[in-house]
Motif scaffolding. Structure first.
Motif, mmCIF file in Angstrom:
data_model
loop_
_atom_site.group_PDB
_atom_site.id
_atom_site.type_symbol
_atom_site.label_atom_id
_atom_site.label_comp_id
_atom_site.label_asym_id
_atom_site.label_seq_id
_atom_site.Cartn_x
_atom_site.Cartn_y
_atom_site.Cartn_z
ATOM 1 N N SER A 86 0.848 -1.190 0.000
ATOM 2 C CA SER A 86 0.000 0.000 0.000
ATOM 3 C C SER A 86 0.884 1.240 0.000
ATOM 4 C CB SER A 86 -0.917 0.012 1.225
ATOM 5 O OG SER A 86 -1.619 1.245 1.284
ATOM 6 N N ASP A 95 -0.525 4.011 2.312
ATOM 7 C CA ASP A 95 -0.244 3.764 3.727
ATOM 8 C C ASP A 95 1.216 4.078 4.055
ATOM 9 O OD1 ASP A 95 -0.888 2.567 6.401
ATOM 10 O OD2 ASP A 95 0.669 1.161 5.758
ATOM 11 N N LYS A 148 -5.644 6.125 6.143
ATOM 12 C CA LYS A 148 -4.510 6.349 5.243
ATOM 13 C C LYS A 148 -4.457 7.774 4.726
ATOM 14 C CE LYS A 148 -4.436 1.564 3.563
ATOM 15 N NZ LYS A 148 -4.587 0.690 2.370
ATOM 16 N N SER A 165 -3.474 10.307 7.214
ATOM 17 C CA SER A 165 -2.022 10.270 7.413
ATOM 18 C C SER A 165 -1.314 11.077 6.334
ATOM 19 C CB SER A 165 -1.519 8.824 7.394
ATOM 20 O OG SER A 165 -1.917 8.137 8.548
#
Length: 729
Positions: A93, A96, A408, A411
């Motif tokens: 990912s 991520d 995600k 973030s």
């Protein structure tokens, strides 16, 4: 610059290096969660080296290699994180991964940049603010290393006072690595799957590779990742060696010369489990690595061309410490690197790296001198305090906040914190007046004021503006060769189609002081002007001394030989005009003084006589006055054009016996040397502003504007001196 941990300092990488095979046992799961205090200790060593080097460079001449240690740690941890995720799930990912990096790095960096900008506005001289704003923007957007690489080949900027955010270059390298590196694993997965299909395999993603149905052995994702990483390491190392030799100033900063250092850590993280465990038992590897890092402090110095091959010393040292420095190696250095103070310092190393350099630079701007034996340790303690507070209040709060960490895109959105310093810098830059167009007008006679005892001019705004002094045209066009390069960089100006004659200007950047007036004369009188200019390098056959490297300056000598050959064999100028900086020293006389100047002058005479022997007349120009330690634009911005602190007595500014006078005497007066200094300094004092024009763009280089006002007077003296030039006019 500091390495980023895997996910958090409290849950760091496994005890050994990561393996290609996902661990299925409870012991393996535990090993992945095991804390590596020795890596925190290695971080502590790296950041301590950098901080001590920045405070007391003579104490640790190679302390800057702490950055290289950080690069290896980053490559090791990030690669391990990426591979474990892929080995467990078969997926990667990117959102991520980038989100983790953003919430870990950007908020603290944005805070430091914003506070540093406020401090810069309060403490830095006005002429430094525009460049500082530009670098803060570059740092916040993580392209600072490329900007510094560009400035490193700009001789004027490379000698400027250090920016308070200059250290962000290494963070830029790491951020660019974090963007590119996950794509390597994506490529590895795609290649492995394609190879599996082609071979008829149906496989997993682990190191054992896809299971074979038939045909040849199928490449696993791990094998492809190792091969791609190895290829990148070799390519980057080869380019690093090449670029460090050909363009050492810029090579220090660019990502392409540094990627292999992070890749070495990546290869270590991709070692198979068996190999990792075996290496981990050899504690002597850790001690050997520590010895290599310590040796780097004294083998590598600030003047060493870097990174190149020599960077293998700290890089392999860091890799050896990671491989053999854990508690698995019973006789290794882990007891030293795992003590609480080392672990604490390693835990705050990122914030400490961020804070220490702005604090040092702003202290110097405030006090006017470098930190001493008392203030240096106090600055280090203050930086540690700021780092701890930032770690607790910013790094950990943002990184561990469930609202952010569990989503995600939230973030990733923490990267928007960079908007704050970018906005501060952009607002300042937007409010600055547009660039000066270079026009002077009738109220700006410049040198004409000193040429006439009766001339006077009403005071007007100083031009060029002290806070925006443009670089001379030959610098802007890249026609000043770098300090540690022997190759020629000839450039042509003036009339290049049907010139009446060819004039060559040869020497260092002080010879470049005469580019502007000669360019004006050449354009008007149809001369072709060829320049052969080299930074910090008198054109002398004498072997010069490099005070930074404390030894010979061979690239300067080789360049001088190349120039002589080029003039005689290719350029064939009708006249060569040359001068240089007055205070270069030689191997025979490494201390400045009359003996060194005589030695330089003897070498100048050797070149001049060889040109004369080939029928090429030489004209020397006496070395121009230097304002010693006065940063003229900054001084004028602070105290005004009439400030007494910005003037210097002529006796201190003008050398009584410069190298050109020794060269002329050595040749019995056959080569004329003209003296223009009465048009730069007054009879008693040298002023920063003459005829409303700023004379100097630093402490010794003339502004292009003032140089242009010298053109008519220079032409008069050249024509009076040279029959060749007179005949062409």
């Amino acid at each position: 610059m500091v390495s980023t941990p895997e996910a958090a300092h409290a849950r760091q990488v496994q005890t050994g290096t990561t393996t290609g095979r996902p661990r299925g046992t409870s012991d393996g799961a535990k090993a992945e969660r095991d804390f590596r205090p020795d890596i925190q200790g290695l971080r502590a060593i790296a950041v301590a080296l950098v901080v001590v080097y920045h405070l007391f460079p003579s104490l640790l001449p190679g302390g800057f290699v702490g950055v290289d240690v950080f690069f290896v740690i980053s490559g090791f941890l990030i690669t391990g994180h990426l591979w474990r995720g892929y080995a467990k799930t078969g997926k990667l990912s990117l959102v991520d991964f980038w989100g983790r990096r953003a919430r870990r790095l950007v908020p603290a960096a944005a805070l430091v940049l914003a506070v540093t900008w406020v401090g810069a506005r309060l403490l830095l001289p006005a002429p430094r603010l525009a460049e500082t704003a530009t670098e803060i923007r570059a740092s916040a957007l993580y392209y600072q290393n490329w900007q510094l690489a560009h400035n490193a080949v700009d001789y004027l900027k490379s000698n400027d006072a250090a920016s308070p955010v200059q250290h962000f270059w290494s963070l830029s390298v790491e951020e660019q690595f974090y963007i590119v590196w996950p794509l390597l694993f994506v490529a590895a997965a795609l290649v492995a799957r394609k190879h599996a299909r082609a071979a008829g395999g149906v496989g997993d993603h682990g190191t054992s590779g896809p299971r074979l149905l038939s045909g040849p052995r199928v490449l696993s994702g791990h094998s492809v990742a190792v091969m791609l990483t190895g290829a990148l390491v070799l390519a980057s190392l080869a380019y690093s060696v090449y670029d460090t030799k050909s363009d050492p100033a810029a090579a220090y900063f660019v990502t392409t010369t540094r990627m292999w250092e992070l890749g070495i850590g990546g290869l270590l993280a991709l070692l198979p489990a068996v190999a990792a465990r075996r290496l981990g038992r050899h504690g002597w590897l850790g001690w050997a690595g520590l010895a290599m890092i310590i040796a780097s402090q004294f083998v590598i110095r600030g003047a060493t061309a870097f990174p190149g091959w020599i960077a293998l010393l700290p890089v392999l040292g860091a890799a050896a410490m990671i491989a053999g420095g854990s508690a698995q190696g019973k006789r290794g250095p882990w007891r030293l690197t795992s003590v609480r103070p080392m672990v604490f310092l390693g835990g705050i190393s990122y914030s400490l790296y961020l804070w220490h350099w702005p604090v040092i630079v702003l202290f110097i701007a405030w006090r006017g001198h470098r930190p001493g034996l008392i203030t240096g340790p106090l600055i280090a303690l203050a930086s540690i305090g700021l780092a701890w507070a930032t770690k607790v209040a910013v790094e950990d709060r943002v990184r561990l906040a469930p609202f952010i960490a569990k989503h995600k895109w939230r973030s990733v959105s923490t990267a928007l914190a960079a908007v704050v310093p970018v906005a501060l810098a952009w607002t300042f830059m937007a409010t600055q007046p547009g660039p000066w167009d270079g026009r002077l007008g009738p109220g700006y006679p410049g040198a004409a004021v000193l040429a006439s005892t009766s001339a006077s001019v009403p005071a007007q705004a100083t031009l060029p503006p002290p806070d925006a002094v443009p670089v001379p045209g030959y610098w802007a066009s890249g026609c000043l060769q770098g300090e540690h390069v022997a190759a020629l960089k000839p450039c042509v100006y003036g009339d290049t189609t049907k010139p009446a004659l060819t004039v060559a200007l040869v020497g260092d950047s002080m010879a470049g002081n005469w580019w502007a007036p000669l360019q004006a004369i050449a354009t008007r009188d149809h001369w072709k002007l060829v320049t052969e200019l080299h930074a910090t390098c008198d054109w002398t056959a004498t072997q010069l001394y490099d005070p930074v490297n404390k030894g010979a300056y061979p690239t300067c000598h080789d360049w001088g030989v190349n120039v002589l050959n080029d003039l005689v064999s290719r350029v064939h100028p009708d006249v060569v005009i040359t001068t240089s900086f007055a205070d270069m020293t030689t191997m025979a006389h490494p201390k400045a003084g009359s003996a060194a100047r005589a030695d330089v002058g003897a070498g100048e005479a050797a070149y001049w006589s060889q040109l004369e022997a080939h029928g090429i007349p030489v004209i020397g120009i006496r070395e121009t006055p230097a304002m010693t330690s006065i940063d003229v634009p900054a001084c004028v911005a602070k105290y005004g054009p009439a400030g007494s602190k910005c003037t210097l007595s002529r006796a201190k500014a003008v050398d009584a016996d410069p190298p050109t006078s020794y060269a002329a005497k050595a040749l019995g007066g056959k080569v004329p040397v003209i003296d223009m200094n009465s048009l730069i300094c007054g009879p008693a004092r040298c002023s920063p502003v003459v005829g409303n024009i700023l004379v100097y763009m630093d402490s010794h280089h003339l502004t292009q504007s003032y140089g242009t006002t010298l053109a008519p007077f220079l032409e008069q003296r050249l024509l009076a001196t040279s029959p060749v030039l007179r005949a062409a006019s």
